[in-house]
Design a protein around this motif. Structure first.
Motif, short mmCIF file in Angstrom:
data_model
loop_
_atom_site.label_atom_id
_atom_site.label_comp_id
_atom_site.label_asym_id
_atom_site.label_seq_id
_atom_site.Cartn_x
_atom_site.Cartn_y
_atom_site.Cartn_z
N SER A 121 111.22 -44.61 18.93
CA SER A 121 111.87 -44.05 20.23
C SER A 121 111.73 -42.41 20.27
O SER A 121 112.18 -41.91 19.28
CB SER A 121 113.13 -44.36 20.42
OG SER A 121 113.31 -45.92 20.48
N GLN A 142 109.73 -47.48 22.26
CA GLN A 142 110.81 -47.64 23.53
C GLN A 142 110.30 -46.51 24.25
O GLN A 142 110.30 -45.25 23.97
CB GLN A 142 112.08 -47.54 22.97
CG GLN A 142 113.19 -47.49 24.18
CD GLN A 142 114.82 -47.86 23.49
OE1 GLN A 142 115.01 -48.80 23.90
NE2 GLN A 142 115.23 -46.68 22.93
N GLN A 164 110.88 -44.13 28.29
CA GLN A 164 111.62 -44.17 29.39
C GLN A 164 111.04 -43.89 30.75
O GLN A 164 111.59 -43.65 31.80
CB GLN A 164 112.52 -42.79 29.08
CG GLN A 164 113.68 -43.19 27.91
CD GLN A 164 113.04 -43.37 26.29
OE1 GLN A 164 112.02 -42.82 26.34
NE2 GLN A 164 113.47 -44.06 25.55
N GLN A 206 113.07 -48.65 28.74
CA GLN A 206 114.73 -48.51 28.90
C GLN A 206 115.18 -47.68 29.92
O GLN A 206 114.78 -46.53 30.18
CB GLN A 206 114.95 -47.71 27.55
CG GLN A 206 116.55 -47.47 26.91
CD GLN A 206 116.67 -46.12 26.61
OE1 GLN A 206 116.08 -45.18 26.88
NE2 GLN A 206 117.68 -45.98 25.96
N SER A 211 118.31 -45.99 32.33
CA SER A 211 119.04 -44.96 32.07
C SER A 211 120.56 -45.42 31.88
O SER A 211 121.52 -44.66 31.27
CB SER A 211 119.21 -43.93 33.49
OG SER A 211 120.06 -43.13 33.37
N ALA A 265 121.29 -47.56 29.83
CA ALA A 265 121.39 -47.51 28.24
C ALA A 265 122.60 -46.77 27.87
O ALA A 265 122.84 -45.56 28.21
CB ALA A 265 120.13 -47.41 27.81
N HIS A 298 120.92 -42.60 23.71
CA HIS A 298 119.90 -41.56 24.28
C HIS A 298 118.81 -42.47 25.09
O HIS A 298 118.65 -43.59 24.88
CB HIS A 298 119.22 -40.77 23.21
CG HIS A 298 119.92 -39.79 22.36
ND1 HIS A 298 121.01 -40.01 21.38
CD2 HIS A 298 120.21 -38.43 22.82
CE1 HIS A 298 121.56 -38.96 21.06
NE2 HIS A 298 121.09 -37.94 21.78
N GLY A 299 118.45 -41.34 26.22
CA GLY A 299 117.61 -42.01 26.99
C GLY A 299 117.16 -40.93 28.07
O GLY A 299 117.54 -39.74 27.83
N THR A 322 116.85 -49.30 35.26
CA THR A 322 116.22 -50.39 34.61
C THR A 322 115.48 -51.14 35.77
O THR A 322 114.21 -51.72 35.77
CB THR A 322 116.91 -51.00 34.01
OG1 THR A 322 117.56 -50.50 33.10
CG2 THR A 322 116.41 -52.49 33.06
N GLY A 355 118.80 -51.49 28.74
CA GLY A 355 119.54 -50.72 29.75
C GLY A 355 120.16 -51.49 30.40
O GLY A 355 120.06 -51.83 31.69
N ARG A 357 125.95 -39.19 31.38
CA ARG A 357 124.79 -38.62 30.44
C ARG A 357 125.13 -37.12 30.07
O ARG A 357 125.23 -36.51 31.01
CB ARG A 357 123.47 -38.83 31.09
CG ARG A 357 123.25 -40.34 31.42
CD ARG A 357 121.62 -40.44 31.55
NE ARG A 357 120.94 -40.34 29.98
CZ ARG A 357 120.91 -41.52 29.46
NH1 ARG A 357 121.30 -42.57 29.69
NH2 ARG A 357 120.45 -41.33 28.00
N PHE A 402 115.81 -35.81 26.96
CA PHE A 402 116.76 -36.74 26.59
C PHE A 402 118.16 -36.47 26.64
O PHE A 402 118.29 -35.34 25.96
CB PHE A 402 116.16 -37.50 25.26
CG PHE A 402 114.75 -37.89 25.17
CD1 PHE A 402 114.46 -38.99 25.90
CD2 PHE A 402 113.96 -37.39 24.29
CE1 PHE A 402 113.08 -39.54 26.09
CE2 PHE A 402 112.74 -37.87 24.42
CZ PHE A 402 112.19 -38.83 25.18
#
Ligand SMILES: Cc1cc2nc3c(=O)[nH]c(=O)nc-3n(C[C@H](O)[C@H](O)[C@H](O)COP(=O)(O)O)c2cc1C
Length: 326
Positions: free
Chosen positions: A97, A118, A120, A139, A141, A143, A146-147, A152, A176, A227, A243
């Protein structure tokens, strides 16, 4: 076993349930990965930034269970020998990822491990398909950890459409915000072959998580996360700008989120303070990594009970779906 779901994922991986546990850095050790595999899913050890000793110890802790491992790609690109060392431990799968998987893809597949990437966004999916990914994790957001910024609900079917024309043999896993059987059932209906769960399994008795952090998730709802890059700045981690991490909103984020330049200028003091607070399990002064699914989690339970319940719920939801038809 009373309930079961059969998908391309269960068949390809030879597992009973279409659930993979997220390779959560620091939290997903061998005990959690083994418990998930024992319960019929596939457990992944959180290889994270690439600490070989820790990874070896966690494979030992997993014993004879079939488990895999996941890495943060941009980090292991700086110490590529870590991936080869992990492959020598015979992981069933390796998940990459946060970075282009190309540099490691052949090595992983040549070792006979399933390559999970993985992603995004659609650019990441293109890179992963080009690298020969066997499974793509889309994945969203929501989640934990990190992302990036896609949700989703639209990312998963968009990736399903992309794969159906560009690489139909590549499997799709949704991630996510997935913490119960409703979300597993919904993910299958959106075109996924299974799900990857992080936050829900972080809140399990086998995860390597401080008890005070576990208390925090039980007391939190889905509005309580944010985030932010602040934990990465405090730890001196050089994350690519695309990220950020989803963590619990707390005194640390209140102080530094939005004032990142000051945090960066103060890491000599704030870095050690952050590390000490994390080690102490202080939920206010370090990053507590979990996602929006926090609002669906009301207790810390064994991973096996979580998996069993999620499957039973998904089967019930899918059965009841026929009631919408006229
Ligand atoms: C505590 C924590 C640590 C994580 N660490 C990693 C990691 O090291 N590597 C990775 O690929 N994903 C990591 N993730 C993200 C997961 O792979 C996954 O995408 C996410 O947990 C799915 O969303 P959910 O948390 O809502 O289930 C982490 C997630 C959490 C909650």
């Amino acid at each position: 076993m009373t309930a079961a779901l059969s998908t391309r994922l269960t068949k390809q991986l030879g597992i009973a349930h279409p659930i993979i546990s997220a390779p959560m850095a620091l939290a997903a050790g061998g005990a959690l990965a083994a418990a998930v595999t024992r319960a019929g899913g596939l457990g992944l050890i959180g290889g994270g930034y690439g600490n070989s000793d820790w990874i070896r110890t966690q494979f030992e802790a997993a014993g004879a269970e079939r488990v895999g491992v996941g890495f943060i790609t941009w980090s292991v690109q700086r110490s590529p020998g870590v991936v080869a060392e992990a492959l020598a431990l015979n992981p069933v799968a390796v998940m990459l990822s946060f970075g282009d998987p190309a540099a490691f893809a052949d090595q992983i597949k040549d070792a006979g491990a399933t390559l999970i990437c993985q992603c995004q966004n659609l650019n990441h999916v293109e890179q992963a398909v080009r690298a020969g990914a066997d499974i793509i994790v889309a994945q969203g957001s929501e989640a934990g950890g990190h992302g990036a910024f896609r949700g989703t609900l639209s990312l998963v079917p968009e990736v399903a459409d992309f794969l159906s024309t560009r690489s139909p043999e590549t499997l799709l896993v949704a991630a996510g915000g997935i913490a119960d059987g409703r979300a597993l059932a919904a993910s299958l209906l959106l075109g996924a072959d299974g799900v990857l769960m992080g936050t829900r399994l972080w809140a399990s008795s086998e995860a390597v998580v401080h008890p005070r952090h576990h208390e925090t998730i039980v007391a939190s709802n889905g509005d309580d996360t944010i985030r932010t890059s602040t934990p990465d700045i405090a730890r001196g981690l050089d994350w690519p700008a695309e990220f950020t991490a989803r963590i619990r909103r707390n005194a640390f984020t209140e102080r530094w989120h939005g004032d990142e330049q000051s945090l960066a200028a103060n890491t000599a003091v704030e870095g050690p303070r952050y590390s000490a607070a994390f080690a102490d399990g202080d939920p206010d002064n370090a990053g507590v990594f979990f996602g929006e699914a926090a609002g669906l989690i009301h207790s810390i339970e064994p991973a096996g009970s979580i998996i069993e319940r999620v499957i039973a719920e998904a089967v019930a939801v899918l059965r009841s779906g026929a009631s919408y038809l006229r």
